[in-house]
Design an enzyme around this catalytic site. Structure first.
Site, PDB file in Angstrom:
ATOM      1  N   TYR A  52     -15.966 -31.848 -55.743  1.00 52.36           N
ATOM      2  CA  TYR A  52     -15.408 -30.708 -55.284  1.00 52.36           C
ATOM      3  C   TYR A  52     -15.965 -29.628 -54.625  1.00 52.36           C
ATOM      4  O   TYR A  52     -17.101 -29.148 -55.196  1.00 52.36           O
ATOM      5  CB  TYR A  52     -14.745 -29.965 -56.763  1.00 52.36           C
ATOM      6  CG  TYR A  52     -14.418 -28.643 -56.304  1.00 52.36           C
ATOM      7  CD1 TYR A  52     -12.900 -28.602 -55.712  1.00 52.36           C
ATOM      8  CD2 TYR A  52     -15.003 -27.403 -56.577  1.00 52.36           C
ATOM      9  CE1 TYR A  52     -12.650 -27.052 -55.576  1.00 52.36           C
ATOM     10  CE2 TYR A  52     -14.388 -26.260 -56.269  1.00 52.36           C
ATOM     11  CZ  TYR A  52     -13.156 -26.202 -55.800  1.00 52.36           C
ATOM     12  OH  TYR A  52     -12.900 -24.774 -55.535  1.00 52.36           O
ATOM     13  N   TRP A 103      -9.799 -32.596 -62.262  1.00 54.27           N
ATOM     14  CA  TRP A 103      -9.944 -32.381 -60.934  1.00 54.27           C
ATOM     15  C   TRP A 103     -10.187 -30.921 -60.763  1.00 54.27           C
ATOM     16  O   TRP A 103     -10.901 -30.091 -60.356  1.00 54.27           O
ATOM     17  CB  TRP A 103      -9.514 -32.938 -59.786  1.00 54.27           C
ATOM     18  CG  TRP A 103      -9.931 -32.513 -58.695  1.00 54.27           C
ATOM     19  CD1 TRP A 103     -11.106 -33.008 -58.007  1.00 54.27           C
ATOM     20  CD2 TRP A 103      -9.466 -31.586 -57.536  1.00 54.27           C
ATOM     21  NE1 TRP A 103     -11.258 -32.577 -56.763  1.00 54.27           N
ATOM     22  CE2 TRP A 103     -10.326 -31.445 -56.422  1.00 54.27           C
ATOM     23  CE3 TRP A 103      -8.305 -30.644 -57.303  1.00 54.27           C
ATOM     24  CZ2 TRP A 103     -10.071 -30.603 -55.563  1.00 54.27           C
ATOM     25  CZ3 TRP A 103      -8.334 -29.501 -56.496  1.00 54.27           C
ATOM     26  CH2 TRP A 103      -9.220 -29.860 -55.387  1.00 54.27           C
ATOM     27  N   ARG A 134     -19.515 -17.762 -52.847  1.00 54.23           N
ATOM     28  CA  ARG A 134     -19.398 -18.756 -53.800  1.00 54.23           C
ATOM     29  C   ARG A 134     -20.346 -20.013 -53.159  1.00 54.23           C
ATOM     30  O   ARG A 134     -20.158 -20.527 -51.955  1.00 54.23           O
ATOM     31  CB  ARG A 134     -18.055 -19.248 -54.220  1.00 54.23           C
ATOM     32  CG  ARG A 134     -17.849 -20.263 -54.947  1.00 54.23           C
ATOM     33  CD  ARG A 134     -16.269 -20.921 -54.913  1.00 54.23           C
ATOM     34  NE  ARG A 134     -16.179 -22.049 -54.002  1.00 54.23           N
ATOM     35  CZ  ARG A 134     -15.224 -22.767 -54.182  1.00 54.23           C
ATOM     36  NH1 ARG A 134     -14.292 -22.780 -54.824  1.00 54.23           N
ATOM     37  NH2 ARG A 134     -15.090 -23.784 -53.155  1.00 54.23           N
TER      38      ARG A 134
HETATM   39  C1  CS2 Z   1     -10.182 -23.306 -56.088  1.00 57.45           C
HETATM   40  C2  CS2 Z   1      -9.193 -23.723 -55.060  1.00 57.45           C
HETATM   41  O1  CS2 Z   1     -10.337 -21.523 -54.697  1.00 57.45           O
HETATM   42  C3  CS2 Z   1     -10.691 -21.815 -55.643  1.00 57.45           C
HETATM   43  O2  CS2 Z   1     -11.456 -21.445 -56.489  1.00 57.45           O
HETATM   44  O3  CS2 Z   1     -10.451 -23.638 -57.006  1.00 57.45           O
HETATM   45  O4  CS2 Z   1      -9.859 -24.387 -54.037  1.00 57.45           O
HETATM   46  C4  CS2 Z   1      -8.169 -24.902 -55.649  1.00 57.45           C
HETATM   47  O5  CS2 Z   1      -8.954 -26.165 -55.803  1.00 57.45           O
HETATM   48  C5  CS2 Z   1      -7.208 -25.070 -54.807  1.00 57.45           C
HETATM   49  O6  CS2 Z   1      -6.451 -23.865 -54.788  1.00 57.45           O
HETATM   50  C6  CS2 Z   1      -6.154 -26.016 -55.292  1.00 57.45           C
HETATM   51  O7  CS2 Z   1      -5.068 -26.137 -54.492  1.00 57.45           O
HETATM   52 MG    MG Z   2     -11.428 -21.962 -58.390  1.00 61.29          MG
END
Ligand code: CS2
Ligand code: MG
Length: 403
Positions: A159, A403, A147
């Site tokens: 993010y 978010w 990813r």
């Molecule tokens: C996420 C996570 O792993 C993912 O795809 O979207 O990082 C997510 O933000 C967290 O599990 C939130 O606790």
């Molecule tokens: Mg995710």
């Protein structure tokens, strides 16, 4: 066999984890994960104040009846806190059942459908070149699916882009939520450039994935999916919040980029329309948030009817206990797709000793009876809970955003 004790253990070996330990009168015990990132103590209270008293004296073999009792019997059903508590109990009960049968959990589920479980790892950078290098490092470690997230020009870290991505450190850097800044238009222009470059550098072999973290509207997601088609993504994840499931029809009508969804889903009802109308390709529900083995198995079986494959959520806040449980389900489930695996720190591996083994781009649950994950309670107690939040997100003008 009767349930004698239900312990709820909270620890923070680098981030907070909620773990349940169900002990029987015959000495057998089972472990379950109930972590909800940033809201851990709500699950602790739900378990300690409401669920534990209901379990004492019950037969731990009656997993389905206990699941139904905690789900239907509560009247106030569903929701992340309730379902994480049910998940933790369910995982621990399956652990006990498999230990009592002296079998690894995947054998109880029906046996292995594959030799190993493909995982995807995370790579990120603030610039495209940094992200490209990060993907190269993961590829060199043997990963076959990665990813990739990248910083957006003109915005501070967003993010998943490393520096400033506080969620990757458990949100533990600040006592109050860190605020990020977001611009959909800047993002939509930049992401196709990242994947064009990744295909240029690494060719067609790697599976490339991307997480939009619920930030777009359906028509924006449709456009992004179209723009990414030439780069043949394994998936585009969480393009739009799925509260309005019908909204995904619009995305589907416009793009062939595969869609993954569901890390925040708690029950089969959260995905019913999405699955029945084949609006998604991968279902991201995971053992800790979707009702344990019992809940997840039901969702995955339903998904299989609609050509939807599994992709359990597995970042660091899904504890090594849930990761082990997921690995058993992954090894068995006929419509397996992929398992997310972002890895753990050495201390987390010590606090949660486990039989599962990760090597390069694959994981295997191991052959220990049960799900194969334990907790070192003495070590865990040296790392007490610390209040922590996930970040929040605002548009450039200050409007609060997803978010
Ligand atoms: C996420 C996570 O792993 C993912 O795809 O979207 O990082 C997510 O933000 C967290 O599990 C939130 O606790
Ligand atoms: Mg995710």
């Amino acid at each position: 066999m009767k349930i004698k004790d239900v312990k709820v253990i909270v620890c923070s070996p680098g981030r907070n984890f909620v773990t349940v330990k169900i002990v029987t009168d015959e000495g057998l015990y089972g472990i379950g994960d109930g972590t909800v990132n940033g809201r851990e103590l709500s699950v602790v209270s739900y378990l300690q104040d409401h669920v534990a008293p209901l379990l004492i004296g019950r037969d731990p073999a009656q997993i389905e009846d206990i699941w139904q009792y905690l789900y239907r019997g509560a009247y106030w059903r569903r929701g992340p806190i309730t379902m994480a508590a049910i998940s933790a109990v369910d995982m621990a009960l399956w652990d006990i059942k498999a230990k009592a049968a002296n079998m690894p959990l995947y054998q109880l589920l029906g046996g292995a459908s594959r030799q190993k479980v493909m995982i995807y790892s995370h790579a990120q950078g603030m610039s495209i070149e940094e992200a490209v290098d990060a993907v190269g490092k993961k590829r060199d470690e043997g990963h076959v699916a990665i990813r990739c997230q990248v910083g957006i020009p003109g915005l501070p870290a967003v993010y998943g882009t490393g520096k400033g991505a506080k969620q990757d450190r458990g949100g533990m850097v600040e006592a109050l939520p860190h605020e990020e800044v977001w611009s959909t238009s800047r993002y939509m222009l930049h992401i196709p450039k990242l994947f064009a470059r990744l295909r240029d550098v690494y060719g067609d072999d790697l599976h490339l994935l991307h997480d939009t973290h619920h930030r777009l509207t359906p028509i924006e997601a449709a456009r992004l999916g179209k723009d990414l088609e030439p780069f043949r993504l394994f998936w585009l994840e969480d393009p739009v919040p799925a509260e309005l499931q019908e909204g995904y029809r619009l995305i589907r009508q416009h793009t062939t980029t595969p869609i993954a969804l569901g890390e925040v889903f708690n029950t089969i009802w959260d995905a019913r329309l999405l699955m029945e109308e084949q609006l998604i390709d991968y279902i991201r529900a995971t053992s800790v948030h979707a009702g344990g083995v019992t809940g997840l198995r039901r969702i995955f079986d339903f998904a299989s009817v609609y050509h939807i494959r599994t992709a359990c959520h597995g970042p660091m806040d899904v504890s090594p206990v849930a990761m082990g449980t997921n690995a058993h389900i992954d090894l068995w489930v006929p419509n397996f797709g992929i398992q997310e695996f972002s890895g753990y720190t050495p201390l987390m591996h010590e606090v949660f000793p486990h039989s599962w083994v990760q090597e390069g781009g694959y994981i295997h649950p191991g052959e220990a009876p049960g799900h194969g994950v334990d907790i070192d309670e003495a070590l865990a107690s040296k790392h007490p809970y610390q209040r922590a939040y996930l970040p929040v997100n605002r548009l450039e003008d200050g409007t609060l955003w997803h978010w």
